[in-house]
Structures are given as C-alpha cells and as structure tokens.
Design an enzyme around this catalytic site. Structure first.
Site, PDB file in Angstrom:
ATOM      1  N   ASP A   1     111.630   8.497  71.771  1.00  0.00           N
ATOM      2  CA  ASP A   1     111.613   9.207  71.649  1.00  0.00           C
ATOM      3  C   ASP A   1     110.466   9.526  70.358  1.00  0.00           C
ATOM      4  O   ASP A   1     111.009   8.510  69.831  1.00  0.00           O
ATOM      5  CB  ASP A   1     112.307  10.948  71.522  1.00  0.00           C
ATOM      6  CG  ASP A   1     112.520  11.855  71.175  1.00  0.00           C
ATOM      7  OD1 ASP A   1     110.770  12.438  71.296  1.00  0.00           O
ATOM      8  OD2 ASP A   1     112.705  12.952  71.804  1.00  0.00           O
TER       9      ASP A   1
HETATM   10  C1  BGC Z   1     110.210  15.492  71.375  1.00  0.00           C
HETATM   11  C2  BGC Z   1     109.694  14.642  73.113  1.00  0.00           C
HETATM   12  C3  BGC Z   1     108.527  15.520  72.824  1.00  0.00           C
HETATM   13  C4  BGC Z   1     108.020  14.630  71.397  1.00  0.00           C
HETATM   14  C5  BGC Z   1     106.511  14.435  71.091  1.00  0.00           C
HETATM   15  C6  BGC Z   1     109.751  14.888  70.314  1.00  0.00           C
HETATM   16  O1  BGC Z   1     110.045  15.472  68.902  1.00  0.00           O
HETATM   17  O2  BGC Z   1     111.628  15.170  71.517  1.00  0.00           O
HETATM   18  O3  BGC Z   1     110.146  15.839  73.940  1.00  0.00           O
HETATM   19  O4  BGC Z   1     108.025  14.906  73.966  1.00  0.00           O
HETATM   20  O5  BGC Z   1     109.094  14.725  70.547  1.00  0.00           O
HETATM   21  O6  BGC Z   1     105.945  15.038  71.040  1.00  0.00           O
END
Ligand code: BGC
Length: 765
Positions: A308
């Site tokens: 993530d």
């Molecule tokens: C979130 C993810 C997301 C990623 C990209 C993160 O802050 O937890 O779910 O896919 O950002 O945008």
C-alpha cells in the site's frame, strides 16, 4: 454454492452470461453458429496470448538480460497527479526502463505517451497503469458497501464490467479493487469500501467484482487486472481508527478475514495489495506468514503483491525496521513484490545485496511475478490503447442506465409505517429538505474514480424528473453537514419547517458528507453530524407524512429516527445516478429489495456488534443479571445484518432438508418456498444460515451459507434450493486444520439474520 431454481421466472436470477447463451440455444441452428462465433471471439485474446510455458521462457530470457537497476525499476510504482497527468521524471525513468508501474496516470493519450517512452527503453518492458477504480470510473456506481446491500452478485459484476470498460478505454489496465476487508466496526471510515461484516457475502461480492473487472481473461482490451486488498485484517483496526493495530487469532483470520481474498484469487485476481496495519505483531507489509506461507505456499498464488501507499517506508514507524534499508529488506523478503510510491527498494537493495542481507533470487522472484502478470495482461503484445475509442466508451447511455439500475437495487427500506411509501406522483406539493437534497458531489461517495460532480443527479433533480410541473416542490437545504453544525443552522431549520408545513408530503435527506467515510475518516460518534437530528425532529413535529432518505457510508446510530420517522430509506451514496434511482424507489417505479450487509448498532458502546458472534457461557438473558449484556443498553442491534423490508410482503414456508443425516464429506439440500403475499411485485433475499450446536471449538450462533435474491409478482411463489456442502459445514479446529466434525446442525431460512424457519440435520462419521 450451486443454486437451483425450479420456477418459471428463473431468468431473473441467473447470470446475464448464462442468459446470452440460453437465448442462442433456443434460437436453433443459426443461433448455435452465432454462439460459436461469439465463443470464438471471446477466446481470441486468450488464443493470441502466449502459453504459460512460453511466458516463463520469455521471463527467463528477459531476467537474464536485465541489470539490477532495471530489475528494481520493475518493482517500482510511482504516482502521477490526481488529475491523471504524469510527471516529467516519469518520462525519463520510463525511457531508461526504470518504471514498472504508475498509479493515477490515466487518459488514453497520456498513457500512450508514457508507454511510448517505456518502449524506447533497452528491453521494451511496458508500464502497468494502475488506478483506484473502486465503484466506477467516470460513470460512478454505488459505493461498494451499497452494492453489497443489493445482495445481487450479478448486478455487481455488471457494474464492475462497466467500470473496467471505461477505465481500460482510458488507458488504465489495473484497478486497486476489490477491497475485500471484512469490517465490523462502523467507526472505521473504510467500511464504505468493502462488503460489510460477513465472510460469505463478502466472498460472493469479491468473486463478482473480480469477474466483473477481469472477465475470464483480463488481456481483453475492455478488462482490468484486479487487485484484492488490503491483505489482511485491515478492517479490524482497533477502535476503528484508520491504519491502527490489529490482533486477530489465526482461526478468525482463516474463517473471517481470509475467505473473501481466497474467493477473489479463485476467481482469478492477478494481484493483491498488502496493508498498513500491524497484524499480531508483524505489519502486513512485512508479514511472511500472510504474504508467503498462506499466499504462496498454501494457496499457490503466482501473481504479485503491491505494497500500500508507502506502507514499506512505514515499517520504520511501526518499529520493526531500524531504518529505511531495513524496511526494504523486511518487505521484499516477506513477499511484497512492488513498492507503491516510496522508493526504498531501488535505493537500498543494491547495498543490501552487497552486504548479503538480501538474495538476488528474492529480487528475481519479485520481477518474475510482475512480468508474468504483464504478459498475462497482453501488455507486451498490445501496450497501447486505442485513443479513438475513449470518448465513446465513457458514460454511454447503457452505462448510465446500468448505474441507475444497480443503484436502485442497492437501496434498503428500513421502515415504512402506514405505507407512507411509495409516494403518489399526483401529490400536489412535496417538501424536499436537507443538506444532501440537492448535492451533487457527495452522491459520488469516496474513491469516485474519474467521476465528475456535474454528472451526478441529485435527489431534487430525480424527484423533479418524476413529477409534472403541477406538483409544487418546496426546497429547503436547512442545516449544514459540518460535524459541529453551523451558526446559520437555527434559521435554516425554521425555513425547513415552513417548507414541510406548506407541503402534502416531506422527503428529508439526512446523513454524512462523502468524505466522512473512506480513508482516514474514522468517527468516534455515529450520530447524525451537526444539527440534523434537531432538524428532523422539527420537521416530523409538523405532523406531515415524512420520508427520511439516509445518505451515508457506514451504519449510523439513528434510534430516534427508528422510533419516530414514519419511513426510512437507506440509500448510502449511490453514484452518478443517485437521484434518479432514489426517485424510482420513492415513487414506486421500483420496489426496494436491498438488505443490510452490516449490523446497525444502537450506540457506539455496543461495537463490535455482528450477527455471527459466539454464544458465550452466559448468553444475554433479560431476566438474569449475570449474563453477557449491558446495564444501560439492549444487546440487540437497531437493525440486524440481512435486514430490509419491501412495499410488498413475503412469506417463507416448507423449509425442508433432503436428509436427516449426512456423512462428513457429504452434502445436504435445503429447500424452502417463498411467496409474495402482498399487492406489489418485489424482490426478496432469502438467506440460509447454519449453526453447529456442539463442536471441538465454539461456533457462531449463526453463519450465512447461502442467499438468493428473487423477483416475485403478487401471489407468485418460488421454490428455492440451496446445497450445503462439507466445505460450508467445516471450520478450523485447534490445530488449525479445516475439519467437518460430526454433530447436530440447525438450519435457518429467513429474510434477515434474525428469526426465520428452522430445521436440522446431523453429520455422522
Ligand atoms: C489506500 C489504497 C489505495 C492506494 C492508492 C492508499 O492510501 O490505502 O487502498 O489503493 O492509496 O491510491
């Protein structure tokens, strides 16, 4: 579960794909030929793609030619701007073959430009363009929690397939969805992104979403590669605070939190995203138990894992990595293949290799998994997107129609006293009240992809479109949504009361703004924000028939409304077509048939509150103080999981189990009749629960094991059948082995997780 339908209207409940082919079957020879051609067409991309052996050979060849820098480039994902643009640095990196993937970069022209740069590089490895296509791309569908409330996997599959086609036409090839985190704490803002509290419903939705995004072959130009996230346990963040610690027993992991991921992988999901949370002492972005032992060793997953956003860098904050280099080592060795946004792999892996803290093999394995998916996506054969198709693919009339249909199917009717609903279209005057009544932006919900405010239909617009100019609409926005209210609220509440007094019927929207759920949007209170309760009390005091339309991304504590509002519709955030879909239901063109995918508690103090809890040694008993309950609150929910009513009434009868005893590896069929005994056509979701009475470990008081949403005309009756297989009767014993133990089982067939018809059977050796 195999679903068997014995009724004439089975076409309503079988999948749209099955429908296509059965139509072709019925049409005779020419239809057979066209069905054959259709099959051949559908198989084309697969035939054109290299075989698995070819792919592995090509990967070997590439890896043998790659420098360490190029390998690490494949492991790097960088983010473009929120508006979809890439940065000049991305072009430079791409030309050198050092950019494996991007997030947010989108638009056919832009992605082609950046791809062209990558294909100028020495080894011509294409870039993988990712984006959060969570509930629609430009045509926005209901937030995922709402879609889960449809209890209609076919509808959800259709929604994701529209989202995939739009996003793919815009150059995106990978979505960071489905989010399949089980969530039992409505304080957690991200509950809106998932399918609620239950692993069975969650798995059905996970499967539907993956198939919707990827189809049977994600190399098709109108499909997206799916990414099940966040692996794993993120939904159990303590106190509902985002990014917080989780501590979950292995049994709970295996029985509650893992199944939707397994379902996503079984449906073919090519990637997973590791999470932010610390799980049982080891953050999920460095957790070799979940990332390697379960995922690769047990489940044989051969796709790749992306971290993530900066979750690798955050290992230092967690205190499991001494510094950034150590964080890179920990994540890569545990099994996180691609690094989102932070750049520790590229920076520190060379040093770690020199120092012998990391094996080159570990890097090669990660590169291999990423290249494998790029090959499966057909990126090497078809790196570019057809720019001439983008415009037509986005927000087509059919896409908008599908969004409206799915939105209406996601609405849950919570209360309808004295048949206040549906409202007659001949009503002379109607008050439309509340901060969300004419609000476009919030209808899109959080994570609304490339959705635009101007595309969204508000409730006011939806109502207007249903009525003739002879109906007077009295609009009053009334109070603000701000958590602590606004200074002008008192005067506005007065206006709203006047609007209600001047009207025959009142529709009042209450709830949250879209950004009160989603990432970093935890709430310690689940009450209606600001002065909305005061507003609705004043409006209902006018004595006018009043319908409350809730708009929110999580369960709210709405006890006063449950007791005093004549009618309540839970509409979540329904996307671009929100207003039209709600109006369809308000005026009776569509009979609501959704069910809650998550328990609504009476108070924050009851959390966590979920239907499939264990029994305890002292189950709550109102007549016995020394039982598991509160002094100051009932233990029961305000609205249970699976609950939702209709403008008509249904009756279940004839619950029948095919056999009183079954062998451990056997299966049993459960039949039940459902009849529409009311006056309107409508949908019911028949739910099948089991309870294992005594096992070697405690079992939940109920577990959902099947459901079917059926459409019935007044007086119509369906016989439904469910199959319960050993897989559904088993559980993880104390040695963490999946077993089916002999013993008595209860079966419940109902229209929510409470009550219903009961039967039983016994599992024998
Ligand atoms: C979130 C993810 C997301 C990623 C990209 C993160 O802050 O937890 O779910 O896919 O950002 O945008």
């Amino acid at each position: 579960m195999r679903i068997v339908h014995y009724t004439s209207s089975r076409a309503r409940v079988i999948s749209s794909r099955a429908l296509d082919f059965s139509a072709a079957r019925e049409g005779g020879k020419w239809s057979c030929i066209s069905a054959f051609c259709l099959c051949a067409l559908m198989l084309l991309p697969a035939l054109a793609s290299p075989s698995p052996q070819d792919i592995e050979r090509k990967i070997d060849a590439l890896i043998s030619r790659m420098t360490l820098e190029e390998k690490l480039g494949q492991l790097q994902q960088l983010d473009g701007d929120a508006n979809g643009e890439y940065r000049s640095e991305h072009l430079e990196l791409a030309r050198k073959g050092l950019l494996g993937s991007t997030l947010n970069v989108r638009g056919a022209k832009r992605t082609n430009e950046l791809q062209r740069a990558a294909l100028e590089s020495r080894l011509k490895i294409p870039i993988l363009f990712g984006f959060d296509v969570i509930h629609g791309y430009r045509t926005v569908f209901p937030v995922p929690l709402a879609e889960a409330a449809s209890w209609d996997p076919d509808a959800v599959e259709r929604a994701e397939s529209v989202a995939a086609a739009e996003a793919a036409a815009s150059g995106v090839r990978w979505t960071f969805a489905p989010m399949v985190d089980i969530a039992r704490d409505p304080r957690w803002g991200r509950i809106v992104e998932g399918s609620g509290e239950d692993p069975y419903l969650g798995s059905a939705m996970a499967r539907a979403r993956v198939i919707g995004f990827q189809g049977r072959d994600y190399s098709s130009p109108n499909k997206l590669l799916a990414c099940a996230k966040h692996w794993v346990g993120y939904g159990a963040s303590e106190g509902g605070r985002d990014y917080n610690t989780t501590d979950i027993s292995e049994r709970r992991l295996r029985e509650i939190y893992f199944p939707p991921f397994k379902a996503a992988l079984d449906a073919g999901a090519g990637t997973l995203m590791s999470a932010f949370n610390d799980l049982n002492g080891v953050p999920t972005s460095a957790n070799s138990f979940t990332l390697t032992r379960v995922l690769r060793d047990e489940w044989k997953f051969d796709g790749f894992v992306v971290s993530d956003y900066e979750s690798i860098k955050e290992l230092v904050n967690h205190g499991v990595a001494a510094d950034e280099a150590d964080a890179a080592r920990a994540a890569l060795s545990a099994g996180v293949d691609m690094e989102m946004v932070s750049r520790l792999y590229g920076k520190y892996a060379p040093g770690l290799l020199r120092e012998g803290k990391l094996a080159e093999r570990t890097i090669d394995d990660a590169v291999r998994r990423i290249l494998r998916i790029k090959f499966r996506l057909g990126l090497f054969e078809r790196p570019y997107v057809d720019e001439s198709r983008e415009q037509a693919a986005i927000m087509s009339a059919t896409n908008i129609e599908t969004a409206r249909e799915v939105a209406a199917r996601s609405i849950v009717l919570l209360k309808n006293e004295r048949d206040v609903l549906p409202i007659s279209k001949d009503v002379r005057s109607i008050a439309v009240i509340g901060p969300l009544a004419d609000d476009q932006l919030d209808m899109l919900g959080s994570w609304s992809g490339d959705g635009r405010r101007e595309d969204a239909v508000t409730l006011l617009a939806g109502i207007r479109a249903k009525l003739t100019p002879s109906t007077k609409i009295n609009l009053a926005k009334a109070c603000s949504l701000a958590l602590n209210g606004d200074s002008s609220d008192a005067a506005s509440i007065g206006e709203a009361v006047r609007a209600a007094r001047d009207s025959d019927v009142t529709v009042i929207t209450l709830g949250e703004s879209a950004d009160m759920t989603g990432e970093a949007a935890a709430r310690a209170s689940l009450d209606l924000p600001g002065r909305q309760l005061e507003l609705v009390k004043a409006v209902i005091a006018t004595g006018k028939p009043t319908v409350v339309v809730l708009m929110n991304g999580r369960p709210l504590t709405i006890n006063w409304l449950a007791d005093n509002a004549p009618a309540i519709l839970e509409t979540w955030f329904l996307g671009s077509q929100a207003g039209n879909a709600i109006a369809d239901v308000l005026f009776g063109d569509i009979n609501p048939g959704g069910k809650l995918p998550v328990t609504f508690p009476r108070s924050v103090g009851q959390i966590p509150l979920y239907y499939d809890h264990e029994n305890t040694g002292r189950p709550a008993d109102p007549n016995n103080k020394y039982t598991s309950k509160y002094l100051d609150s009932p233990v029961t929910p305000l609205f249970p999981f699976g609950y939702g009513i209709s403008y008509t009434k249904f009756e279940l009868t004839n619950l029948h189990v095919s056999s009183q005893t079954i062998k451990r590896d056997g299966s049993v069929r459960v039949g039940v009749d459902v009849e529409n005994i009311g006056k309107r056509a409508g949908d019911e979701v028949v739910q099948l629960y089991i309870r294992h009475i005594a096992a070697s470990v405690t079992r939940p008081v109920r577990e959902l094991k099947g459901f079917q949403r059926v459409a019935l005309k007044p007086g119509e009756k369906h016989h439904l059948e469910f199959a319960l297989t050993s897989e559904q009767l088993g559980f993880y014993n104390s040695d963490m082995r999946f077993v089916v133990e002999p013993g008595d089982f209860k079966v419940f067939a109902g229209t929510s997780s409470i009550g219903g018809l009961e039967a039983g059977f016994r599992v024998i050796e």
